[in-house]
Design a protein around this motif. Sequence first.
Motif, PDB file in Angstrom:
ATOM      1  N   PRO A 129       0.783  -1.267   0.002  1.00 48.43           N
ATOM      2  CA  PRO A 129       0.060   0.110  -0.059  1.00 48.43           C
ATOM      3  C   PRO A 129       0.755   1.359  -0.207  1.00 48.43           C
ATOM      4  O   PRO A 129       0.453   2.203  -0.585  1.00 48.43           O
ATOM      5  N   ILE A 130       1.947   1.345   0.959  1.00 50.44           N
ATOM      6  CA  ILE A 130       2.970   2.441   0.918  1.00 50.44           C
ATOM      7  C   ILE A 130       4.191   1.937   0.546  1.00 50.44           C
ATOM      8  O   ILE A 130       4.688   1.005   1.264  1.00 50.44           O
ATOM      9  N   PRO A 131       4.778   2.029  -0.668  1.00 47.40           N
ATOM     10  CA  PRO A 131       6.135   1.487  -1.209  1.00 47.40           C
ATOM     11  C   PRO A 131       7.247   2.007  -0.112  1.00 47.40           C
ATOM     12  O   PRO A 131       7.271   2.989   0.358  1.00 47.40           O
ATOM     13  N   THR A 132       8.223   1.141   0.189  1.00 44.71           N
ATOM     14  CA  THR A 132       9.483   1.254   0.937  1.00 44.71           C
ATOM     15  C   THR A 132      10.520   1.669   0.042  1.00 44.71           C
ATOM     16  O   THR A 132      10.258   1.427  -1.141  1.00 44.71           O
ATOM     17  N   SER A 133      11.563   2.135   0.624  1.00 38.77           N
ATOM     18  CA  SER A 133      12.685   2.320  -0.344  1.00 38.77           C
ATOM     19  C   SER A 133      13.220   1.025  -0.988  1.00 38.77           C
ATOM     20  O   SER A 133      13.712   1.080  -2.198  1.00 38.77           O
ATOM     21  N   THR A 134      12.909   0.034  -0.501  1.00 35.30           N
ATOM     22  CA  THR A 134      13.251  -1.221  -0.990  1.00 35.30           C
ATOM     23  C   THR A 134      12.424  -1.556  -2.139  1.00 35.30           C
ATOM     24  O   THR A 134      12.924  -1.988  -3.482  1.00 35.30           O
ATOM     25  N   ASP A 135      11.074  -1.172  -2.201  1.00 36.63           N
ATOM     26  CA  ASP A 135      10.475  -1.417  -3.135  1.00 36.63           C
ATOM     27  C   ASP A 135      10.577  -0.458  -4.417  1.00 36.63           C
ATOM     28  O   ASP A 135      10.316  -0.825  -5.553  1.00 36.63           O
ATOM     29  N   TYR A 136      11.011   0.795  -4.184  1.00 36.04           N
ATOM     30  CA  TYR A 136      11.332   1.720  -5.264  1.00 36.04           C
ATOM     31  C   TYR A 136      12.745   0.979  -5.918  1.00 36.04           C
ATOM     32  O   TYR A 136      12.826   1.184  -7.249  1.00 36.04           O
ATOM     33  N   GLU A 137      13.466   0.228  -5.224  1.00 39.63           N
ATOM     34  CA  GLU A 137      14.748  -0.279  -6.087  1.00 39.63           C
ATOM     35  C   GLU A 137      14.345  -1.544  -6.554  1.00 39.63           C
ATOM     36  O   GLU A 137      14.897  -1.687  -7.749  1.00 39.63           O
ATOM     37  N   LEU A 138      13.640  -2.352  -6.063  1.00 36.88           N
ATOM     38  CA  LEU A 138      13.426  -3.864  -6.642  1.00 36.88           C
ATOM     39  C   LEU A 138      12.001  -3.728  -7.621  1.00 36.88           C
ATOM     40  O   LEU A 138      12.082  -4.524  -8.784  1.00 36.88           O
ATOM     41  N   ASP A 139      10.993  -2.933  -7.536  1.00 37.54           N
ATOM     42  CA  ASP A 139      10.003  -2.926  -8.609  1.00 37.54           C
ATOM     43  C   ASP A 139      10.351  -1.936  -9.587  1.00 37.54           C
ATOM     44  O   ASP A 139      11.319  -1.012  -9.564  1.00 37.54           O
ATOM     45  N   TYR A 140       9.376  -1.868 -10.720  1.00 40.79           N
ATOM     46  CA  TYR A 140       9.435  -1.267 -11.635  1.00 40.79           C
ATOM     47  C   TYR A 140       8.548  -0.172 -11.782  1.00 40.79           C
ATOM     48  O   TYR A 140       7.340  -0.079 -11.302  1.00 40.79           O
ATOM     49  N   TRP A 141       8.904   1.046 -12.153  1.00 36.92           N
ATOM     50  CA  TRP A 141       7.950   2.246 -11.888  1.00 36.92           C
ATOM     51  C   TRP A 141       7.863   3.019 -13.332  1.00 36.92           C
ATOM     52  O   TRP A 141       9.013   3.456 -14.171  1.00 36.92           O
ATOM     53  N   GLY A 142       6.741   3.581 -13.692  1.00 43.17           N
ATOM     54  CA  GLY A 142       6.669   4.591 -14.863  1.00 43.17           C
ATOM     55  C   GLY A 142       7.010   5.833 -14.452  1.00 43.17           C
ATOM     56  O   GLY A 142       7.293   6.064 -13.144  1.00 43.17           O
ATOM     57  N   GLN A 143       6.957   6.952 -15.399  1.00 44.76           N
ATOM     58  CA  GLN A 143       7.566   8.274 -14.963  1.00 44.76           C
ATOM     59  C   GLN A 143       6.046   9.163 -14.389  1.00 44.76           C
ATOM     60  O   GLN A 143       6.525  10.208 -13.848  1.00 44.76           O
ATOM     61  N   GLY A 144       4.884   8.428 -14.308  1.00 43.57           N
ATOM     62  CA  GLY A 144       3.898   9.213 -14.031  1.00 43.57           C
ATOM     63  C   GLY A 144       3.181  10.051 -14.885  1.00 43.57           C
ATOM     64  O   GLY A 144       3.691  10.525 -15.862  1.00 43.57           O
ATOM     65  N   THR A 145       1.829  10.215 -14.779  1.00 41.64           N
ATOM     66  CA  THR A 145       1.024  11.040 -15.448  1.00 41.64           C
ATOM     67  C   THR A 145      -0.005  11.829 -14.542  1.00 41.64           C
ATOM     68  O   THR A 145      -0.284  11.099 -13.565  1.00 41.64           O
ATOM     69  N   GLN A 146      -0.111  13.270 -14.938  1.00 42.59           N
ATOM     70  CA  GLN A 146      -0.877  13.871 -13.992  1.00 42.59           C
ATOM     71  C   GLN A 146      -2.297  13.949 -14.228  1.00 42.59           C
ATOM     72  O   GLN A 146      -2.822  13.870 -15.501  1.00 42.59           O
ATOM     73  N   VAL A 147      -3.192  13.841 -13.045  1.00 42.41           N
ATOM     74  CA  VAL A 147      -4.787  13.711 -13.196  1.00 42.41           C
ATOM     75  C   VAL A 147      -4.864  14.823 -12.323  1.00 42.41           C
ATOM     76  O   VAL A 147      -4.766  14.930 -10.975  1.00 42.41           O
ATOM     77  N   THR A 148      -5.690  15.823 -12.936  1.00 37.17           N
ATOM     78  CA  THR A 148      -6.353  17.044 -12.195  1.00 37.17           C
ATOM     79  C   THR A 148      -7.847  17.214 -12.375  1.00 37.17           C
ATOM     80  O   THR A 148      -8.274  17.018 -13.354  1.00 37.17           O
ATOM     81  N   VAL A 149      -8.512  17.234 -11.093  1.00 39.65           N
ATOM     82  CA  VAL A 149      -9.968  17.389 -11.342  1.00 39.65           C
ATOM     83  C   VAL A 149     -10.412  18.488 -10.535  1.00 39.65           C
ATOM     84  O   VAL A 149     -10.103  18.742  -9.387  1.00 39.65           O
ATOM     85  N   SER A 150     -11.098  19.319 -11.276  1.00 37.02           N
ATOM     86  CA  SER A 150     -11.462  20.707 -10.986  1.00 37.02           C
ATOM     87  C   SER A 150     -12.820  20.560 -10.391  1.00 37.02           C
ATOM     88  O   SER A 150     -13.532  19.824 -10.908  1.00 37.02           O
ATOM     89  N   SER A 151     -13.071  21.334  -9.314  1.00 39.76           N
ATOM     90  CA  SER A 151     -14.652  21.434  -8.579  1.00 39.76           C
ATOM     91  C   SER A 151     -15.429  22.361  -9.478  1.00 39.76           C
ATOM     92  O   SER A 151     -15.134  23.059 -10.397  1.00 39.76           O
TER      93      SER A 151
END
Length: 126
Positions: A104-126
């Motif tokens: 649920p909350i990645p640890t520093s080890t998870d950031y090293e051992l797992d693979y991650w994308g670069q991210g995509t921004q989602v913005t929801v306006s009210s």
Amino acid sequence: QVQLVESGGGLVQTGESLRLSCAAFGSIFSIYAMGWYRQATGMQRELVASITTGGSTNYADSVKGRFAISRDNAKNTLYLQMNSLKPEDTAVYYCAASPGVLKPIPTSTDYELDYWGQGTQVTVSS
């Protein structure tokens, strides 16, 4: 090695929908547990939804009934269908792949051992 590339983020209004995609390159997609995380400004990165190699899904309470995760192993692609979006869904969304279990909350080890994308921004306006 796995390379992950997210797409589909954007700016929407409350109640609208978005579909995120994550294309995987470089390894056998089907052997990894996959998931979507998000990180709002000033907050920890948190698991939103995950899907096992067998197709079992899990969701954060905050998105249950609104978001749906799916994977197409033939296309090496992970999806996140987001409906009834709220301003509190605003965040950078990251795709992740793990040979083990996505936490649920990645640890520093998870950031090293797992693979991650670069991210995509989602913005929801009210």
